[in-house]
Design a protein around this motif. Structure first.
Motif, PDB file in Angstrom:
ATOM      1  N   MET A  37       1.000  -1.378  -0.239  1.00  0.00           N
ATOM      2  CA  MET A  37      -0.103  -0.829  -0.012  1.00  0.00           C
ATOM      3  C   MET A  37       0.807   1.195   0.269  1.00  0.00           C
ATOM      4  O   MET A  37       2.206   1.247   0.346  1.00  0.00           O
ATOM      5  CB  MET A  37      -0.907  -0.196   1.432  1.00  0.00           C
ATOM      6  N   VAL A  40      -0.751   6.733  -3.384  1.00  0.00           N
ATOM      7  CA  VAL A  40       0.025   7.876  -4.755  1.00  0.00           C
ATOM      8  C   VAL A  40      -0.993   9.107  -5.391  1.00  0.00           C
ATOM      9  O   VAL A  40      -0.136   9.345  -6.321  1.00  0.00           O
ATOM     10  CB  VAL A  40      -1.248   6.599  -5.537  1.00  0.00           C
ATOM     11  N   TRP A  48      -4.727   9.673  -1.298  1.00  0.00           N
ATOM     12  CA  TRP A  48      -5.055   8.503  -2.063  1.00  0.00           C
ATOM     13  C   TRP A  48      -4.525   8.007  -1.827  1.00  0.00           C
ATOM     14  O   TRP A  48      -2.848   7.864  -1.960  1.00  0.00           O
ATOM     15  CB  TRP A  48      -5.553   9.028  -3.575  1.00  0.00           C
ATOM     16  N   SER A  50      -3.621   3.619  -2.453  1.00  0.00           N
ATOM     17  CA  SER A  50      -3.794   2.554  -3.076  1.00  0.00           C
ATOM     18  C   SER A  50      -2.648   0.951  -2.618  1.00  0.00           C
ATOM     19  O   SER A  50      -1.667   1.289  -2.144  1.00  0.00           O
ATOM     20  CB  SER A  50      -3.355   2.770  -4.773  1.00  0.00           C
ATOM     21  N   GLY A  89     -13.507   2.423  -3.090  1.00  0.00           N
ATOM     22  CA  GLY A  89     -12.402   2.009  -2.987  1.00  0.00           C
ATOM     23  C   GLY A  89     -11.998   0.769  -2.242  1.00  0.00           C
ATOM     24  O   GLY A  89     -11.266   0.194  -2.746  1.00  0.00           O
ATOM     25  N   PHE A 123      -7.115  -1.517  -1.513  1.00  0.00           N
ATOM     26  CA  PHE A 123      -7.482  -0.269  -1.763  1.00  0.00           C
ATOM     27  C   PHE A 123      -7.027   0.389  -2.995  1.00  0.00           C
ATOM     28  O   PHE A 123      -5.896   0.071  -3.127  1.00  0.00           O
ATOM     29  CB  PHE A 123      -6.823   0.842  -0.551  1.00  0.00           C
ATOM     30  N   ASP A 124      -8.307   0.886  -3.477  1.00  0.00           N
ATOM     31  CA  ASP A 124      -7.888   1.346  -5.323  1.00  0.00           C
ATOM     32  C   ASP A 124      -8.395   2.525  -5.297  1.00  0.00           C
ATOM     33  O   ASP A 124      -9.641   3.021  -5.148  1.00  0.00           O
ATOM     34  CB  ASP A 124      -9.375   0.579  -5.765  1.00  0.00           C
ATOM     35  N   ASN A 125      -6.978   3.367  -4.969  1.00  0.00           N
ATOM     36  CA  ASN A 125      -7.400   5.131  -5.062  1.00  0.00           C
ATOM     37  C   ASN A 125      -8.289   5.243  -4.341  1.00  0.00           C
ATOM     38  O   ASN A 125      -9.057   5.857  -3.957  1.00  0.00           O
ATOM     39  CB  ASN A 125      -7.596   5.636  -6.562  1.00  0.00           C
ATOM     40  N   VAL A 126      -8.100   5.415  -2.890  1.00  0.00           N
ATOM     41  CA  VAL A 126      -9.377   5.493  -1.336  1.00  0.00           C
ATOM     42  C   VAL A 126      -8.353   6.698  -1.158  1.00  0.00           C
ATOM     43  O   VAL A 126      -7.348   7.030  -0.730  1.00  0.00           O
ATOM     44  CB  VAL A 126      -9.089   3.987  -0.138  1.00  0.00           C
TER      45      VAL A 126
END
Length: 347
Positions: A37, A40, A48, A50, A89, A123-126
């Protein structure tokens, strides 16, 4: 619904990315080859993130997920924050269950009630707002020591849970002796004494952590870290032995467990099957229920999962032992030894 926080422990699954990190090449790997993690994107409002974090203990049952990293090679991976479990996300991938939902409470007194679930959290672009961030891009805080500081109560509840379970094991051993008529056998009492010792020492370590507690800068009472670590390491060493002793006390009764309808079935000599399993003290149904409970506690998939969890949760044994050595107060005893042998100059 009460708020529950999942501690997404700073560990990774064993993959080729871990091997690469160990060989010193991980920092050069780009996502998705390197799934650790990371931050990004960043703005005045927050960050943010990821990547993947595991293990997310009780993440599927939680409202908040505590995330962070230990010893990251890149500043973008060095952060600690709280993230809502339902944030855009966030994806939670649950492990296979080891409980028995829908099972009879007679056949499985413990595992029919549910379990504590683990998962890996993606976590996807959270987006994480600033007020939820404790530290960001500060590698010097990405250490086991900082993690210990933030999770003092995680270590505390872990020791208290172990103490409570140890007391349950002692009570279980006592009832097994009563039901099977084993109290008069010295060798059996010797075996049970190990379980009682386990319970007493963990109770003592819990009390010691309270006696050595300190007040934090924020005015909170923090249990003594070395007493907690010593108690947890002792429990990790002895827990497999305690579970073995519970199984050993039961003998083949732990294997020969039957459903209620089997006990009520006609067998021979005009008697039901249960008639041949009755003991002098309890009925076959009562003995069978006890064996079912011992199975759930000490021999089932659930019990193995619980054992592995205790071995790995909130810092594993090697890390706890390292903290013991680093945090122990040697001042008075080491000074005495140095004075005795004339080595004051190496202090």
């Amino acid at each position: 619904m009460r708020n529950v926080t999942a501690c997404t422990c700073p560990r990774r699954s064993s993959t080729r990315r871990d091997i690469a990190r160990a060989q010193g090449t991980a920092a050069q790997l780009a996502p998705p080859e390197r799934a650790v993690m990371r931050i990004v994107r960043e703005s005045a409002e927050g960050i943010w993130i990821s990547g993947i974090k595991g293990v997310g203990t009780v993440a599927p049952q939680s409202n908040e997920i505590f995330v962070g990293s230990l010893n990251p090679p890149a500043p973008d991976e060095a952060f600690w924050a709280y993230v809502p479990a339902n944030a855009d996300g966030v994806k939670i991938f649950c492990r296979e269950i080891v409980s028995r939902p829908g099972a009879s409470a007679y056949d499985h007194p413990l595992t029919s009630k549910g379990e504590e679930a683990e998962a890996m959290v993606v976590f996807d672009n959270v987006f994480v707002p600033r007020w939820r961030i404790m530290a960001a891009k500060v590698p010097e805080l990405a250490t086991a020591g900082f993690f210990n500081r933030w999770t003092s109560y995680s270590h505390w509840y872990t020791l208290v849970r172990l103490e409570t379970k140890a007391d349950l094991y002692a009570g279980l051993a006592k009832v097994i002796m009563e039901v099977l008529g084993l109290e008069h056998i010295p060798l059996v009492r010797q075996r049970v004494s190990e379980i009682v010792q386990f319970a007493e020492i963990l109770r003592g370590m819990s009390l010691a952590s309270i006696e050595t507690a300190d007040i934090s800068d924020g005015g909170l009472l923090l249990p003594g870290s070395n007493a907690l670590a010593a108690g947890r390491v002792f429990a990790m060493e002895k827990l497999p032995r305690v579970l073995h002793l519970l199984r050993e006390l039961c003998g083949q009764g732990l294997i020969l467990r039957f459903e209620r309808h089997d006990l009520e079935a006609e067998a021979t000599f005009g008697e039901k099957f249960s008639w041949f399993l009755d003991t002098q003290r309890v009925t076959a149904e009562q003995k069978n229920l006890l064996m079912n409970l011992v199975w759930d506690v000490a021999a089932s998939e659930h019990s193995v999962r619980a054992l592995v969890f205790e071995e790995q949760h909130a810092l594993s044994e090697p890390l706890l032992r390292d903290r013991l050595v680093l945090d122990y107060d040697y001042a008075e005893s080491a000074s005495l030894v140095r004075r005795t042998v004339g080595l004051e100059m190496i202090q």
